[in-house]
Design a protein around this motif. Structure first.
Motif, mmCIF file in Angstrom:
data_model
loop_
_atom_site.group_PDB
_atom_site.id
_atom_site.type_symbol
_atom_site.label_atom_id
_atom_site.label_comp_id
_atom_site.label_asym_id
_atom_site.label_seq_id
_atom_site.Cartn_x
_atom_site.Cartn_y
_atom_site.Cartn_z
ATOM 1 N N ASP A 116 -6.029 -10.200 -5.357
ATOM 2 C CA ASP A 116 -5.626 -11.514 -4.855
ATOM 3 C C ASP A 116 -6.690 -12.183 -3.983
ATOM 4 O O ASP A 116 -6.484 -13.270 -3.468
ATOM 5 C CB ASP A 116 -4.269 -11.441 -4.141
ATOM 6 C CG ASP A 116 -4.284 -10.517 -2.943
ATOM 7 O OD1 ASP A 116 -5.384 -10.122 -2.520
ATOM 8 O OD2 ASP A 116 -3.200 -10.195 -2.433
ATOM 9 N N THR A 253 2.359 -5.601 -5.452
ATOM 10 C CA THR A 253 2.305 -4.935 -6.763
ATOM 11 C C THR A 253 3.404 -5.461 -7.688
ATOM 12 O O THR A 253 3.147 -5.828 -8.837
ATOM 13 C CB THR A 253 2.476 -3.403 -6.577
ATOM 14 O OG1 THR A 253 1.392 -2.922 -5.787
ATOM 15 C CG2 THR A 253 2.512 -2.684 -7.898
ATOM 16 N N THR A 274 13.108 -7.373 0.831
ATOM 17 C CA THR A 274 12.562 -8.545 1.527
ATOM 18 C C THR A 274 11.723 -9.328 0.523
ATOM 19 O O THR A 274 10.850 -8.743 -0.119
ATOM 20 C CB THR A 274 11.651 -8.113 2.700
ATOM 21 O OG1 THR A 274 12.307 -7.093 3.445
ATOM 22 C CG2 THR A 274 11.320 -9.293 3.600
ATOM 23 N N LYS A 387 3.723 -10.184 6.408
ATOM 24 C CA LYS A 387 3.483 -9.343 5.236
ATOM 25 C C LYS A 387 2.274 -9.923 4.524
ATOM 26 O O LYS A 387 1.960 -11.093 4.715
ATOM 27 C CB LYS A 387 4.689 -9.382 4.288
ATOM 28 C CG LYS A 387 5.880 -8.597 4.798
ATOM 29 C CD LYS A 387 6.933 -8.459 3.718
ATOM 30 C CE LYS A 387 8.106 -7.654 4.214
ATOM 31 N NZ LYS A 387 7.844 -6.216 4.292
ATOM 32 N N TYR A 556 4.777 -2.477 6.334
ATOM 33 C CA TYR A 556 3.716 -1.559 6.747
ATOM 34 C C TYR A 556 2.748 -2.185 7.756
ATOM 35 O O TYR A 556 2.009 -1.487 8.416
ATOM 36 C CB TYR A 556 2.966 -0.979 5.542
ATOM 37 C CG TYR A 556 2.133 -1.973 4.772
ATOM 38 C CD1 TYR A 556 0.859 -2.322 5.177
ATOM 39 C CD2 TYR A 556 2.631 -2.562 3.616
ATOM 40 C CE1 TYR A 556 0.099 -3.230 4.464
ATOM 41 C CE2 TYR A 556 1.884 -3.472 2.898
ATOM 42 C CZ TYR A 556 0.619 -3.792 3.333
ATOM 43 O OH TYR A 556 -0.131 -4.704 2.626
HETATM 44 P P1 NDP Z 1 4.346 -2.879 -0.380
HETATM 45 O O1 NDP Z 1 4.421 -1.848 0.684
HETATM 46 O O2 NDP Z 1 3.700 -4.166 -0.079
HETATM 47 O O3 NDP Z 1 5.786 -3.183 -0.957
HETATM 48 C C1 NDP Z 1 6.755 -2.189 -1.114
HETATM 49 C C2 NDP Z 1 8.046 -2.835 -1.537
HETATM 50 O O4 NDP Z 1 9.049 -1.855 -1.721
HETATM 51 C C3 NDP Z 1 8.571 -3.797 -0.492
HETATM 52 O O5 NDP Z 1 9.066 -4.939 -1.140
HETATM 53 C C4 NDP Z 1 9.700 -2.988 0.164
HETATM 54 O O6 NDP Z 1 10.666 -3.792 0.776
HETATM 55 C C5 NDP Z 1 10.237 -2.282 -1.043
HETATM 56 N N1 NDP Z 1 11.080 -1.123 -0.718
HETATM 57 C C6 NDP Z 1 10.728 0.000 -0.065
HETATM 58 N N2 NDP Z 1 11.781 0.828 0.058
HETATM 59 C C7 NDP Z 1 12.818 0.218 -0.535
HETATM 60 C C8 NDP Z 1 14.174 0.569 -0.725
HETATM 61 N N3 NDP Z 1 14.676 1.722 -0.254
HETATM 62 N N4 NDP Z 1 14.978 -0.290 -1.401
HETATM 63 C C9 NDP Z 1 14.473 -1.472 -1.864
HETATM 64 N N5 NDP Z 1 13.210 -1.862 -1.702
HETATM 65 C C10 NDP Z 1 12.383 -1.027 -1.039
HETATM 66 O O7 NDP Z 1 3.632 -2.153 -1.620
HETATM 67 P P2 NDP Z 1 2.741 -2.788 -2.788
HETATM 68 O O8 NDP Z 1 2.469 -1.685 -3.741
HETATM 69 O O9 NDP Z 1 3.355 -4.009 -3.308
HETATM 70 O O10 NDP Z 1 1.419 -3.150 -2.027
HETATM 71 C C11 NDP Z 1 0.721 -2.088 -1.381
HETATM 72 C C12 NDP Z 1 -0.646 -2.504 -0.928
HETATM 73 O O11 NDP Z 1 -1.484 -2.796 -2.015
HETATM 74 C C13 NDP Z 1 -0.629 -3.740 -0.076
HETATM 75 O O12 NDP Z 1 -1.632 -3.627 0.890
HETATM 76 C C14 NDP Z 1 -0.991 -4.810 -0.992
HETATM 77 O O13 NDP Z 1 -1.552 -5.909 -0.343
HETATM 78 C C15 NDP Z 1 -2.008 -4.088 -1.834
HETATM 79 N N6 NDP Z 1 -2.110 -4.765 -3.089
HETATM 80 C C16 NDP Z 1 -3.131 -5.613 -3.159
HETATM 81 C C17 NDP Z 1 -3.306 -6.342 -4.253
HETATM 82 C C18 NDP Z 1 -4.431 -7.285 -4.269
HETATM 83 O O14 NDP Z 1 -4.408 -8.180 -5.037
HETATM 84 N N7 NDP Z 1 -5.442 -7.133 -3.412
HETATM 85 C C19 NDP Z 1 -2.420 -6.211 -5.426
HETATM 86 C C20 NDP Z 1 -1.360 -5.275 -5.225
HETATM 87 C C21 NDP Z 1 -1.222 -4.567 -4.095
HETATM 88 P P3 NDP Z 1 10.452 -4.319 2.307
HETATM 89 O O15 NDP Z 1 9.465 -5.423 2.207
HETATM 90 O O16 NDP Z 1 11.795 -4.724 2.715
HETATM 91 O O17 NDP Z 1 9.922 -3.143 3.074
#
Ligand code: NDP
Length: 609
Positions: A116, A253, A274, A387, A556
């Motif tokens: 991104d 992701t 969220t 976030k 996180y």
């Molecule tokens: P994230 O930690 O950002 O997202 C995890 C998701 O899982 C959140 O929506 C979270 O909800 C949800 N979740 C966790 N536990 C539960 C549960 N028990 N029930 C329902 N939902 C749940 O992980 P990502 O893999 O999306 O991203 C990880 C990292 O990788 C980030 O730093 C991201 O920026 C990076 N990334 C970067 C990209 C880039 O383009 N540079 C592309 C993809 C990823 P909640 O928000 O409520 O905690």
């Protein structure tokens, strides 16, 4: 979308939004914080222990000696290795778990994977390799290919041991060597060690009751199972045509893979806790003429310009000019009003600007999503940088597909339960064939668990004991008591949105120190306790006693809503003046040639520089 300024939002409206943000945050806080997740160890180790992409090639264990062992073949290891080669260093060996270079871009191959941050700023060593990215925002396969390009150009394929995980680095004070042990039975000796294995590569598994009961298929996005889904990173997952799929999570992701799974699956349920802020992407092919206009040194300048805009530093031109850099509007407006955009007034005005920006994001949900209830559920109610913001032009529209359903789990702190047939949310069971965990990576659990390598320095002291009260380094890379050892990561360095720009100065500096030590035939280089302490104090001085992220919705960035309670969250340990200031500080440190803060020792030497 029309650009709005904060002037369209009156004070009452902003106060109402503030209250709404608070309510939304409070109902998401879970007292168990980070403990809600399961570690990928024991019976869950299979989530990371196997490489679904490349079979392991058998080999005999290595018992040999090298000069410089680099643990990790992602950007930290690759760029440090490239700089070492440029500096004339010899005896390099890289070691990585994966079967090729790329780190996170090797493992993460989910459909739609993209970076991104614009490619011209994100992809390292573009000038050195002469590579012109295909598009403004690169997809994962192009990024992995670029990692391989760097490996080839710098001759690193001759210097790498793949499919090997370093499990221990131990300093032998008599021999003045590090001993590295691996999961392949190797015992390598090395004069220098660079640890660049990443601090955010351990997937998080949600600790949902019944997690073990599910009888269908489960995988994490970082080990996408194309044998099960069919297709590839470009989608076309034909084997999902008769499958009901659940994706848990709606972070960066999920935003990228949901449109592709939505296209392929018979039924897709997206379980959201969220909503992310989903901004416009606007990707476009690279104009080759644009590259012809670039002068040497352009990439550093472009990265600096990007960082400056994000830090609110006035710039003549916004070179990146995308939805990350809309903050320039604020700075421009302040300057037009004759105000100096100093940090304090910037913070105050940025707060108001943020409401306006998030209103645009929320309005976009209404504009794109046909079902008003779904549109409402997709609206993020928190400040933009609570976030990581996301950018995608297909995600929201995916919820207009008849086979895609958003399931809100915000009132129950996430998915309530997993059964043998599916998932339970809001008291209703959703039967599925497959669960995709888009639940992210550990970012603030203990260092030992996340780094996964035991490191014992002088006197056998564990790195993690040295860091028991919080990370201790000078400039993020050197640690007292750990001679000839360097860390390349994201902590205690300058804050910025672009990770490759953040680590750039560290890669340069570490290679500079090692190359110099080789040139002078030094036995030991080690940062002094005083220099380490001074850097900790610099970091602390720029860290507010109560983190502003404490007020954010949990995630996180803020240790699941407990920002002040952690010693290992990277966002609480950054050099506040930012990435440009940090990289400039390191450049000056290198240029003056004094190696301030370091002790160099030759054999039979009493110390000194
Ligand atoms: P994230 O930690 O950002 O997202 C995890 C998701 O899982 C959140 O929506 C979270 O909800 C949800 N979740 C966790 N536990 C539960 C549960 N028990 N029930 C329902 N939902 C749940 O992980 P990502 O893999 O999306 O991203 C990880 C990292 O990788 C980030 O730093 C991201 O920026 C990076 N990334 C970067 C990209 C880039 O383009 N540079 C592309 C993809 C990823 P909640 O928000 O409520 O905690």
């Amino acid at each position: 979308m029309a650009e709005t300024s904060n002037s369209v939002l009156d004070n009452d409206y902003i106060e109402a939004l503030r209250e709404k943000y608070r309510e939304e945050r409070d109902r998401r806080i879970r007292p168990e914080g980070e403990e809600q997740y399961l570690a990928v160890s024991g019976k869950y180790a299979e989530f990371v222990d196997t490489d679904p992409f490349t079979p392991v090639t058998p080999r005999e264990p290595l018992h040999d000696e090298v000069e410089i062992a680099i643990v990790g073949g992602g950007w930290s290891g690759l760029v440090t290795a490239a700089r070492l080669v440029e500096a004339g260093a010899t005896g390099i060996r890289l070691i990585d778990d994966a079967a090729d270079f790329g780190g996170t871009w090797y493992w993460n191959r989910y459909p739609g994977i993209q970076c991104d941050i614009e490619s011209y700023s994100y992809l390292p060593l573009l000038e050195e390799t002469g590579y012109i990215p295909k598009e403004k925002y690169s997809y994962g396969s192009e990024i992995a290919e670029h990692a391989r390009r760097i490996g080839e150009l710098y001759g690193l394929y001759d210097k790498v041991v793949f499919q090997t995980r370093v499990i221990e680095c131990r300093w032998d004070d008599k021999a003045k060597r590090w001993i590295l042990r691996t999961n392949r039975g190797d015992e390598m000796r090395s004069r220098f060690v660079v640890l660049g294995s990443g601090l955010a590569s351990r997937p998080k598994l949600p600790g949902i009751p019944g997690f073990d009961d599910f009888e269908g298929k489960v995988f994490h996005t970082c080990r996408w199972d194309y044998d099960y889904t069919g297709g590839d990173v470009n989608g076309g997952m034909a084997k999902l045509a008769d499958k009901r799929v659940a994706i848990i999570g709606t972070g960066a992701t999920a935003i990228q893979c949901v449109p592709f799974v939505g296209e392929s699956a018979e039924k897709l349920y997206v379980f959201q806790r969220t909503p992310s802020s989903v901004d416009l992407r606007g990707n476009a092919p690279t104009d080759p003429d644009f590259f012809k206009t670039l002068e040497p040194g352009w990439q550093d300048k472009r990265r600096e310009n990007f960082n400056n805009v994000l830090m609110g530093v006035p710039v003549e031109e916004d070179l990146v000019n995308d939805r990350w850099t809309v903050r320039r509007r604020l700075v421009e407006r302040m300057m037009a009003q004759g105000k100096v955009p100093d940090m304090q007034s910037l913070m105050r005005e940025a707060d108001l600007e943020d409401f306006a920006h998030m209103e645009e994001i929320r309005r976009r949900c209404d504009e794109v999503v046909e079902n008003p209830e779904t549109a409402e559920l997709l609206k993020p109610y928190y400040q933009r940088f609570c976030k990581r913001p996301t950018f995608n032009d297909q995600y929201l529209a995916t919820f207009n597909r008849p086979n895609v359903e958003l399931v809100d789990t915000s009132w129950s702190h996430g998915v309530e339960r997993i059964t043998k047939n599916g998932l339970v949310a809001n008291g209703k069971e959703y039967e599925v064939d497959c669960i995709v965990l888009a639940t992210g990576f550990e970012m603030s659990t203990g260092f030992k668990r996340r780094i996964g390598v035991e490191v014992a320095g002088r006197g056998g002291v564990s790195l993690y004991d040295h860091w028991s009260e919080g990370m201790r380094t000078m400039h993020g890379h050197s640690i007292h008591g750990f001679p000839n050892f360097f860390f390349v990561g994201l902590s205690q360095i300058g804050v910025g949105p672009n990770f490759t720009s953040m680590i750039d100065g560290v890669c340069h500096t570490v290679s500079h120190i090692i190359a110099e030590a080789q040139k002078r035939d030094l036995e030991e280089v080690e940062v002094t306790a005083e220099a380490e302490q001074a850097w900790i104090e610099t970091i602390r001085a720029g860290t507010p006693a109560v983190s502003p992220l404490e007020q954010c919705t949990p995630g996180y960035f803020n240790n699941e809503g407990q920002a002040s309670k952690t010693v290992s969250n990277y966002t609480s340990m950054l050099y506040a003046p930012g990435c440009n200031a940090f990289n400039a500080l390191l450049a000056e440190w290198r240029a003056n040639g004094e190696f301030a803060g370091f002790q160099f020792r030759r054999s039979n030497d009493q110390g000194g520089q």
